[in-house]
Write an enzyme that holds these catalytic residues in place. Structure first.
Site, short mmCIF file in Angstrom:
data_model
loop_
_atom_site.label_atom_id
_atom_site.label_comp_id
_atom_site.label_asym_id
_atom_site.label_seq_id
_atom_site.Cartn_x
_atom_site.Cartn_y
_atom_site.Cartn_z
N CYS A 20 0.73 -1.04 0.30
CA CYS A 20 0.42 -0.09 -0.15
C CYS A 20 1.03 1.22 0.27
O CYS A 20 0.62 2.27 -0.57
CB CYS A 20 -0.89 -0.25 1.12
SG CYS A 20 -2.29 -1.50 1.66
C1 BEZ Z 1 0.54 -4.47 1.96
O1 BEZ Z 1 0.49 -3.79 1.35
O2 BEZ Z 1 1.53 -4.66 2.23
C2 BEZ Z 1 -0.12 -5.56 2.40
C3 BEZ Z 1 -2.34 -5.64 3.19
C4 BEZ Z 1 -2.11 -6.69 3.42
C5 BEZ Z 1 -1.75 -8.12 2.61
C6 BEZ Z 1 -0.60 -8.11 2.50
C7 BEZ Z 1 -0.35 -7.15 2.02
#
Ligand code: BEZ
Length: 211
Positions: free
Chosen positions: A45
């Site tokens: 994110c």
């Molecule tokens: C991420 O943004 O890295 C992420 C968020 C939720 C689950 C897996 C990865």
């Protein structure tokens, strides 16, 4: 509610990093990219939000506003923004909705319980100035999105709204386009007087500049 292309994007009120917003009012006459991310302070994110912020000039050229969403509260979003600026070299320049009660997430089908019962998946909606849903894509949480593709789709939508053409596979702005199937050959002669290439009667190719 199951949303489909052509539906009106549901309106909502929510808290965000720029204060309370009413979605339709905030979107105004712009195109909108509404996208959810699973949670704050997560690596994928973080890269996505930095990249979308860097797209601001591309979005501005196309009359597009971006708005993110996660189920974390505004205070959490605000703390995360500093990390994004630090790690991505770019401050976030668009609002992020806080949706702790999942009101917006449920309205837009952003929770996919068999994938994750609690957190939103990565959805992205393209909404036109009439508030019509024009595209949505859903990615798993572990896959960062390709926002260049979102810009490419917006280019296609804006072109095909203005001209009676469609865009072929992997089309990029400036490349050849296809005369829309709804255009008869007689109409096409008026619209494209310079003619077209037709390897098949249903596949009529013109330069984008002719559209
Ligand atoms: C991420 O943004 O890295 C992420 C968020 C939720 C689950 C897996 C990865």
């Amino acid at each position: 509610m199951t949303l489909r292309l052509g539906d009106t994007a549901p309106d909502f009120q929510a808290e965000s990093t720029i204060g309370p917003i009413r979605f339709h009012e905030w979107a105004g006459d712009s195109w909108t990219v509404l996208f959810s991310h699973p949670r704050d302070f997560t690596p994928v994110c973080t890269t996505e939000l930095g990249y979308v912020a860097r797209l601001a000039p591309e979005f501005a050229r196309r009359g597009v506003k971006a708005i993110g969403l996660s189920i974390d509260p505004v205070a959490s979003h605000q703390g995360w923004l500093a990390d994004i600026k630090e790690t991505q070299g770019q401050a976030v320049n668009f609002p992020i909705i806080a949706d702790p009660d999942r009101k917006v997430a449920n309205l837009y089908g952003m929770i996919h319980p068999a994938h994750d019962e609690v957190y939103t998946v990565r959805t992205v909606f393209v909404i036109d100035p009439k508030k019509t849903l024009r595209l949505f894509l859903t990615y798993p949480q572990t896959t960062g999105r390709n926002f260049d593709e979102i810009v490419r789709v917006i280019d296609s939508l804006q072109l095909t709204d203005a001209h009676r053409v469609a865009t072929p596979v992997n089309w990029k702005p400036g490349e050849d386009v296809i005369i829309a199937g709804s255009v008869s050959d007689d109409e096409a002669k008026q619209l494209f007087p310079q003619g077209w290439q037709a390897p098949k009667p249903y596949l009529r190719i013109v330069k984008q500049s002719a559209a």
